[in-house]
Write an enzyme that holds these catalytic residues in place. Structure first.
Site, PDB file in Angstrom:
ATOM      1  N   ASP A  13       0.828  -1.222   0.000  1.00  0.00           N
ATOM      2  CA  ASP A  13       0.000   0.000   0.000  1.00  0.00           C
ATOM      3  C   ASP A  13       0.848   1.251   0.000  1.00  0.00           C
ATOM      4  OD1 ASP A  13      -2.488  -1.271   0.147  1.00  0.00           O
ATOM      5  OD2 ASP A  13      -2.364  -1.433   2.329  1.00  0.00           O
ATOM      6  N   ASP A 122      -7.554   2.938  12.054  1.00  0.00           N
ATOM      7  CA  ASP A 122      -6.261   3.621  11.969  1.00  0.00           C
ATOM      8  C   ASP A 122      -6.354   4.971  11.253  1.00  0.00           C
ATOM      9  OD1 ASP A 122      -4.847   1.756  13.432  1.00  0.00           O
ATOM     10  OD2 ASP A 122      -4.389   0.513  11.693  1.00  0.00           O
ATOM     11  N   SER A 173      -3.630  -9.170   6.867  1.00  0.00           N
ATOM     12  CA  SER A 173      -3.168  -7.801   7.065  1.00  0.00           C
ATOM     13  C   SER A 173      -2.580  -7.725   8.470  1.00  0.00           C
ATOM     14  CB  SER A 173      -4.339  -6.829   6.917  1.00  0.00           C
ATOM     15  OG  SER A 173      -3.970  -5.580   7.455  1.00  0.00           O
TER      16      SER A 173
HETATM   17  N1  ARG Z   1      -8.310  -3.823  15.195  1.00  0.00           N
HETATM   18  C1  ARG Z   1      -7.060  -3.337  15.679  1.00  0.00           C
HETATM   19  C2  ARG Z   1      -7.140  -1.874  15.948  1.00  0.00           C
HETATM   20  O1  ARG Z   1      -8.000  -1.232  15.418  1.00  0.00           O
HETATM   21  C3  ARG Z   1      -5.914  -3.712  14.781  1.00  0.00           C
HETATM   22  C4  ARG Z   1      -5.817  -2.983  13.491  1.00  0.00           C
HETATM   23  C5  ARG Z   1      -4.754  -3.585  12.664  1.00  0.00           C
HETATM   24  N2  ARG Z   1      -4.350  -2.721  11.639  1.00  0.00           N
HETATM   25  C6  ARG Z   1      -3.803  -3.151  10.518  1.00  0.00           C
HETATM   26  N3  ARG Z   1      -3.423  -2.268   9.665  1.00  0.00           N
HETATM   27  N4  ARG Z   1      -3.668  -4.433  10.259  1.00  0.00           N
HETATM   28  O2  ARG Z   1      -6.377  -1.347  16.695  1.00  0.00           O
END
Ligand code: ARG
Length: 421
Positions: A13, A122, A173
């Site tokens: 990405d 995120d 991921s």
């Molecule tokens: N669900 C978790 C969170 O929101 C993990 C997110 C993982 N992010 C990723 N880019 N794989 O904190």
């Protein structure tokens, strides 16, 4: 040409974003990669950024800051989202945002970019944290804006001769740092399906973990872990070591149906051996050193802080206020906890604290009892007064059977109900 600072992980990405930001947004790209303790080849990631067209590529070792300003306060708070997730990914985002803002100021950039999609937490955390630190910066998230699909990204990467993910490319991921590893997508999207073993990288399968349990002693000073098995360690080393030791015993796996901020339920898998063990141990020193009222109140604060962290509000005033409360609550949280690691489980087997409120002469049933038994009578007289009053006035004439039913919530068919339902 304006400059954009891109949060760069080295993955597909964010690699695609380097030429993309230049071509579609007419921006000069500077990348920032944070070292938060995941074992990656950082010089190679830096090289890749430059080869892919970045003007400059910064790699920032932020491990100490991550531990001191994020992991430890979250541990002291007892912050576990929805009671189970130690928040590794969520805690890293505000720190990465800070690094982005600092680099933006250093290189005179006006824009910050990240590779988040529009479905996750995120994006919220990055956007909100960056704007909290410098509201004048523009934030762009091209993956969110253009809804780029993986096949499109791969094609674009091929056209721009961006090195592809090594063909053993993960079906998941993944995000990782010292505080944990987050695994999403692929086979995990079916909540009925057990996570395949290859989703895990830090933890042994519990049934394949060693047959002999291992005991570890963790020492805390004012709520902060300072030593393992009597050996003083700095935070980064302590967490890294505990990740290995507990992970080898299969400790730290979490399989969770999670409520994302943007409203989606998702299936999340985590590996966080150190964080899970430390939360268990830290909570145990608190059991000895916090009063009942402190413990009750702090649990509410913990849930509030976990939500704040998860929702990207680390830099909010409410969090700052609550953080002061948490810090104050840790004054006497100093002591040692012994845990036993065994086939996926962590169990506390002993605890002691310098200012423990546990008083053997009050607790004992043996000799040396100093508790005033007669005082209990008077106490119960008053404590039970409201209930006796209620019995006199409201339960007059009711049978014990009726009261039994009432207390089971069977209110609808209580008085005189003879029918069996
Ligand atoms: N669900 C978790 C969170 O929101 C993990 C997110 C993982 N992010 C990723 N880019 N794989 O904190």
């Amino acid at each position: 040409m304006e400059t954009v600072v891109l949060a760069y992980s080295g993955g597909l990405d964010t690699s695609v974003l380097i030429p993309w930001l230049r071509e579609r947004y007419d921006l000069d790209v500077v990348t920032v990669t944070a070292n938060l303790g995941s074992e990656q080849d950082l010089p190679a990631i830096r090289e890749k950024a430059l080869r892919t067209g970045a003007r400059e590529a910064f790699v920032e070792d932020a491990r100490d800051q991550f531990v001191q300003f994020f992991c430890w306060p979250a541990l002291q708070a007892g912050a576990l989202y929805e009671g189970v997730y130690p928040l590794g990914t969520a805690l890293a985002r505000p720190l990465i945002a800070k690094l982005l803002v600092d680099v933006a100021h250093r290189v005179g950039a006006t824009v910050v970019a990240h590779g988040c999609t529009g479905k996750g937490n995120d994006q919220v955390r990055f956007d909100v944290a960056v704007s909290a630190l410098d509201p004048s910066l523009r934030i762009i998230a091209p993956v969110r804006e253009h809804r780029m699909r993986r096949d499109e990204e791969l094609a674009y990467a091929r056209e721009h001769s961006i090195p592809m993910p090594d063909d053993g490319s993960s079906p998941f991921s993944i995000d990782e740092n010292l505080w944990g590893r987050s695994i999403e997508a692929g086979a995990l999207e079916d909540p009925w399906m057990e996570p395949p073993e290859d989703a895990y990288a830090w933890t042994a399968a519990p049934h394949e973990a060693p047959d002999r349990p291992q005991e570890v002693e963790i020492e805390f000073t004012r709520g902060i872990p300072v030593a393992l098995d009597g050996e003083p360690l700095d935070g980064v080393d302590l967490i890294a070591r505990l990740n290995r030791v507990a992970g080898a015993h299969g400790v730290g796996r979490v399989d969770h149906i999670e409520n994302r901020l943007i409203g989606i339920k998702s299936r999340e898998v985590y590996e966080a051996p150190a964080a899970i063990v430390l939360h268990a141990a830290h909570g145990e020193v608190e059991k000895l050193t916090l009063s009942r009222d402190q413990a009750r109140f702090k649990a509410k604060v913990a849930a509030e802080i976990a939500d704040l962290i998860y929702n990207g509000l680390w830099f909010s005033a409410l969090h700052q206020d609550l953080a002061v409360y948490v810090a104050s609550s840790q004054r006497f949280v100093s002591g040692t906890v012994r845990v036993r690691l065994y086939k996926g489980t962590v169990r506390v087997t002993g605890r002691r604290a310098t200012h423990s409120l546990y008083d053997p002469s009050l607790a004992t049933y043996g000799i040396g009892d100093r508790f005033d038994h007669r005082a209990a009578e008077g106490f119960i007289q008053l404590f039970g007064l409201p209930l006796r009053t209620q019995a006199h006035i409201q339960w007059l004439g009711r049978s014990s059977e009726e009261i039994l039913r009432l207390s089971a919530g069977d209110a609808g068919r209580v008085p005189g109900s003879e029918g069996r339902g």
